[in-house]
Design a protein around this motif. Structure first.
Motif, PDB file in Angstrom:
ATOM      1  N   GLN A  59     -97.509  14.516  -9.578  1.00 25.18           N
ATOM      2  CA  GLN A  59     -96.178  13.930  -9.550  1.00 25.18           C
ATOM      3  C   GLN A  59     -96.030  13.066 -10.800  1.00 25.18           C
ATOM      4  OE1 GLN A  59     -96.027  11.909  -5.730  1.00 25.18           O
ATOM      5  NE2 GLN A  59     -95.063  13.684  -4.788  1.00 25.18           N
ATOM      6  N   ILE A  60     -94.938  13.305 -11.522  1.00 28.63           N
ATOM      7  CA  ILE A  60     -94.668  12.610 -12.777  1.00 28.63           C
ATOM      8  C   ILE A  60     -93.410  11.775 -12.592  1.00 28.63           C
ATOM      9  CG2 ILE A  60     -94.263  12.885 -15.259  1.00 28.63           C
ATOM     10  CD1 ILE A  60     -96.857  14.218 -14.502  1.00 28.63           C
ATOM     11  N   LEU A  61     -93.394  10.618 -13.226  1.00 33.30           N
ATOM     12  CA  LEU A  61     -92.245   9.732 -13.172  1.00 33.30           C
ATOM     13  C   LEU A  61     -91.678   9.581 -14.573  1.00 33.30           C
ATOM     14  CD1 LEU A  61     -90.702   7.858 -11.211  1.00 33.30           C
ATOM     15  CD2 LEU A  61     -92.230   6.034 -11.913  1.00 33.30           C
ATOM     16  N   ASP A  62     -90.441  10.026 -14.763  1.00 28.86           N
ATOM     17  CA  ASP A  62     -89.710   9.788 -16.010  1.00 28.86           C
ATOM     18  C   ASP A  62     -89.132   8.382 -15.850  1.00 28.86           C
ATOM     19  OD1 ASP A  62     -87.450   9.497 -17.766  1.00 28.86           O
ATOM     20  OD2 ASP A  62     -87.340  11.666 -17.967  1.00 28.86           O
ATOM     21  N   ARG A  63     -89.442   7.480 -16.747  1.00 32.93           N
ATOM     22  CA  ARG A  63     -89.034   6.079 -16.602  1.00 32.93           C
ATOM     23  C   ARG A  63     -87.562   5.869 -16.965  1.00 32.93           C
ATOM     24  NH1 ARG A  63     -93.150   2.646 -15.673  1.00 32.93           N
ATOM     25  NH2 ARG A  63     -95.228   3.383 -16.161  1.00 32.93           N
ATOM     26  N   THR A  64     -86.710   6.663 -16.341  1.00 33.83           N
ATOM     27  CA  THR A  64     -85.269   6.550 -16.516  1.00 33.83           C
ATOM     28  C   THR A  64     -84.660   6.339 -15.139  1.00 33.83           C
ATOM     29  OG1 THR A  64     -85.346   8.068 -18.394  1.00 33.83           O
ATOM     30  CG2 THR A  64     -83.197   7.745 -17.341  1.00 33.83           C
ATOM     31  N   VAL A  65     -83.753   5.392 -15.023  1.00 40.72           N
ATOM     32  CA  VAL A  65     -83.101   5.155 -13.738  1.00 40.72           C
ATOM     33  C   VAL A  65     -82.276   6.387 -13.394  1.00 40.72           C
ATOM     34  CG1 VAL A  65     -81.411   3.730 -12.505  1.00 40.72           C
ATOM     35  CG2 VAL A  65     -83.041   2.654 -14.065  1.00 40.72           C
ATOM     36  N   TYR A  66     -82.479   6.896 -12.160  1.00 37.75           N
ATOM     37  CA  TYR A  66     -81.740   8.086 -11.730  1.00 37.75           C
ATOM     38  C   TYR A  66     -80.264   7.749 -11.579  1.00 37.75           C
ATOM     39  CZ  TYR A  66     -79.683  11.746  -9.036  1.00 37.75           C
ATOM     40  OH  TYR A  66     -78.833  12.738  -8.637  1.00 37.75           O
ATOM     41  N   PHE A  67     -79.431   8.676 -12.007  1.00 34.71           N
ATOM     42  CA  PHE A  67     -77.991   8.626 -11.813  1.00 34.71           C
ATOM     43  C   PHE A  67     -77.560  10.065 -11.568  1.00 34.71           C
ATOM     44  CE2 PHE A  67     -73.525   8.173 -12.909  1.00 34.71           C
ATOM     45  CZ  PHE A  67     -73.228   6.973 -12.276  1.00 34.71           C
ATOM     46  N   PRO A  68     -76.566  10.312 -10.706  1.00 34.13           N
ATOM     47  CA  PRO A  68     -76.153  11.698 -10.447  1.00 34.13           C
ATOM     48  C   PRO A  68     -75.909  12.476 -11.744  1.00 34.13           C
ATOM     49  CG  PRO A  68     -75.040  10.227  -8.946  1.00 34.13           C
ATOM     50  CD  PRO A  68     -75.776   9.348  -9.938  1.00 34.13           C
ATOM     51  N   GLY A  69     -76.463  13.652 -11.792  1.00 38.10           N
ATOM     52  CA  GLY A  69     -76.349  14.497 -12.976  1.00 38.10           C
ATOM     53  C   GLY A  69     -77.697  14.738 -13.636  1.00 38.10           C
ATOM     54  N   TRP A  70     -78.670  13.809 -13.464  1.00 41.31           N
ATOM     55  CA  TRP A  70     -79.999  14.045 -14.029  1.00 41.31           C
ATOM     56  C   TRP A  70     -80.639  15.208 -13.289  1.00 41.31           C
ATOM     57  CZ3 TRP A  70     -81.733  12.617 -18.504  1.00 41.31           C
ATOM     58  CH2 TRP A  70     -81.302  11.435 -19.091  1.00 41.31           C
ATOM     59  N   THR A  71     -81.088  16.201 -14.030  1.00 40.55           N
ATOM     60  CA  THR A  71     -81.636  17.426 -13.475  1.00 40.55           C
ATOM     61  C   THR A  71     -82.959  17.735 -14.164  1.00 40.55           C
ATOM     62  OG1 THR A  71     -79.359  18.168 -13.202  1.00 40.55           O
ATOM     63  CG2 THR A  71     -81.063  19.833 -12.938  1.00 40.55           C
ATOM     64  N   VAL A  72     -83.954  18.188 -13.391  1.00 44.30           N
ATOM     65  CA  VAL A  72     -85.281  18.472 -13.923  1.00 44.30           C
ATOM     66  C   VAL A  72     -85.498  19.984 -13.980  1.00 44.30           C
ATOM     67  CG1 VAL A  72     -87.761  18.138 -13.592  1.00 44.30           C
ATOM     68  CG2 VAL A  72     -86.164  16.307 -12.952  1.00 44.30           C
ATOM     69  N   PHE A  73     -86.016  20.457 -15.110  1.00 43.63           N
ATOM     70  CA  PHE A  73     -86.351  21.860 -15.309  1.00 43.63           C
ATOM     71  C   PHE A  73     -87.823  21.971 -15.705  1.00 43.63           C
ATOM     72  CE2 PHE A  73     -81.885  21.375 -16.151  1.00 43.63           C
ATOM     73  CZ  PHE A  73     -81.299  22.476 -15.570  1.00 43.63           C
ATOM     74  N   ILE A  74     -88.542  22.882 -15.077  1.00 45.41           N
ATOM     75  CA  ILE A  74     -89.924  23.164 -15.459  1.00 45.41           C
ATOM     76  C   ILE A  74     -89.972  24.611 -15.913  1.00 45.41           C
ATOM     77  CG2 ILE A  74     -92.323  23.343 -14.683  1.00 45.41           C
ATOM     78  CD1 ILE A  74     -91.755  21.045 -12.747  1.00 45.41           C
ATOM     79  N   ASP A  75     -90.370  24.798 -17.165  1.00 45.21           N
ATOM     80  CA  ASP A  75     -90.416  26.138 -17.774  1.00 45.21           C
ATOM     81  C   ASP A  75     -89.077  26.857 -17.629  1.00 45.21           C
ATOM     82  OD1 ASP A  75     -93.097  25.694 -18.481  1.00 45.21           O
ATOM     83  OD2 ASP A  75     -93.798  26.433 -16.535  1.00 45.21           O
ATOM     84  N   GLY A  76     -87.985  26.111 -17.788  1.00 45.62           N
ATOM     85  CA  GLY A  76     -86.644  26.688 -17.774  1.00 45.62           C
ATOM     86  C   GLY A  76     -86.021  26.849 -16.400  1.00 45.62           C
ATOM     87  N   ARG A  77     -86.776  26.571 -15.330  1.00 51.40           N
ATOM     88  CA  ARG A  77     -86.239  26.715 -13.967  1.00 51.40           C
ATOM     89  C   ARG A  77     -85.981  25.339 -13.376  1.00 51.40           C
ATOM     90  NH1 ARG A  77     -90.703  30.293 -13.222  1.00 51.40           N
ATOM     91  NH2 ARG A  77     -91.502  28.727 -11.792  1.00 51.40           N
ATOM     92  N   GLU A  78     -84.812  25.184 -12.768  1.00 48.36           N
ATOM     93  CA  GLU A  78     -84.473  23.910 -12.140  1.00 48.36           C
ATOM     94  C   GLU A  78     -85.378  23.669 -10.942  1.00 48.36           C
ATOM     95  OE1 GLU A  78     -80.688  21.647 -10.025  1.00 48.36           O
ATOM     96  OE2 GLU A  78     -80.317  23.437 -11.241  1.00 48.36           O
TER      97      GLU A  78
END
Length: 142
Positions: A59-78
């Motif tokens: 589990q990885i934490l991007d140190r950015t406060v979540y706000f609607p619209g932030w989307t994570v993709f791994i190897d191009g897949r959401e």
């Protein structure tokens, strides 16, 4: 006294799911479980990219406060984020990465509601310009 990592006093800018402010960190990410090597390869206002070499599911934490619209993709897949209300992520952007080497991209995309309201605004502006044009170019009557 200001809230950590901000210039505000009471955190009035923070989303409701951010219950506490985390201290300033030099790292843009944190491995919160598992074992992984993470390298930041791009960091812009609305786009973050990481190379992740995960020795186990992590589990990885991007140190950015979540706000609607932030989307994570791994190897191009959401992929699904860890819920921002989860105590592990404390209102930030968290996600799970499977074992192996991966390109992780975190993008701020425009939610569908924003796209709909943008369309309504564009139609309204077009109608206003059309009506103004018709009024200005109306033939004079005597």
């Amino acid at each position: 006294k200001p809230v950590n990592s901000t210039t505000t006093v009471d955190g009035e800018h923070s989303p409701i799911w951010q219950k506490e402010n985390r201290p300033l960190e030099n790292s843009r990410f944190e491995v919160i479980s598992g074992k992984a090597d993470v390298t930041s390869i791009a960091w812009r206002t609305n786009y973050h990219a990481f190379d992740v070499d995960s020795q186990s599911a992590s589990q990885i934490l991007d140190r950015t406060v979540y706000f609607p619209g932030w989307t994570v993709f791994i190897d191009g897949r959401e992929v699904q984020r860890i819920d921002q209300n989860n105590p592990k992520v404390k209102g930030l952007i968290g996600f799970e990465v499977p074992k192996g080497k991966h390109l992780v991209e975190v993008k701020l995309l425009e939610p569908i509601l924003y796209k709909v309201t943008d369309g309504i605004s564009l139609i309204s502006l077009s109608l206003a310009v059309l009506l103004l044009f018709k009024r200005v170019h109306r033939p004079a009557t005597s």
